[in-house]
Design an enzyme around this catalytic site. Sequence first.
Site, PDB file in Angstrom:
ATOM      1  CE  LYS A  13       1.038   1.268   4.451  1.00 52.82           C
ATOM      2  NZ  LYS A  13       1.493   3.036   4.760  1.00 52.82           N
ATOM      3  CG  ASP A 131      -0.924   0.042   7.849  1.00 51.67           C
ATOM      4  OD1 ASP A 131      -1.191   1.155   8.218  1.00 51.67           O
ATOM      5  OD2 ASP A 131       0.398  -0.006   7.323  1.00 51.67           O
TER       6      ASP A 131
END
Length: 284
Positions: A13, A131
């Site tokens: 990401k 995350d």
Amino acid sequence: MAEKRITVPAFAKVNLTLEVLGCRTDGYHALRSIVQQISLFDTVTVARANGFHSNSGFEFDLALKAAQTLANAAGINEGVSIEIVKRIPVGGGLGGGSADAAATLLALNDLWEIGWSREKLAAVAAQIGSDVPALVLGGTVLMQGRGEIVSPLFDQRTQLKEFYLVLVNPGVFCSTKEVYLKCNSRLQEDPRILYNMSSALQSGDEKRIASAMMNDLQISAVKLHPEITAALKALEERGTLGAMMSGSGSTVFGLVSNEAEGRKIADEMRKRGFWAECVHTIVR
């Protein structure tokens, strides 16, 4: 009968926006971030086993923690072996360990035939790391709290365009704890940040997306590691539409208008001694 093995990609990401909103009573910082999944990935393979095993070699193995957490949550009384092929830089702000944990949850959901939705798996992921829930959902995600509150940024009717990024890692390891400690937190959320990036993504205009990017951790990270500034400068000099650090660093990314340009810039960055990759965003 051959042993059943499930292999899945563990996508990295970048944080297109990252607001740091102060320290919570549990010691974590409150965040608001638009997390964007990208095409760079590790590969995670799971298979049934006696006990829980991983080849990662990390002392704090999020993939192993994910397997144990899911087994407890779903009442599974068997172990698993986890094999990870790493491509995502370690400690680079791209969520590599979290991506491996998210992929482990998705793979074990299949291997153990649990049948949970991504939303239910994301609730389990909140026990693993900041995350991980966002990367279980995948695509373009709004992350809040310490990372445990996640939701798709757009509904399924919104058709987003993929865009290309050049990732550059300057070869330094950023301590997330140190970067946060040196960061000046905001007193409150700025509604313009979320609005500007959301509307830019909907427009598909790369220049608007680039102008809406922001990261509250970048100032503190570059003070700790001047090499990050060098990587940002290299991308800016090459003419990317915008360049910014991801997460708590040290990887930076530059937005480009097309894949051919991105690959050319990545090649040039490698010749300058950086680790670099051209990637695209993942749209769900």
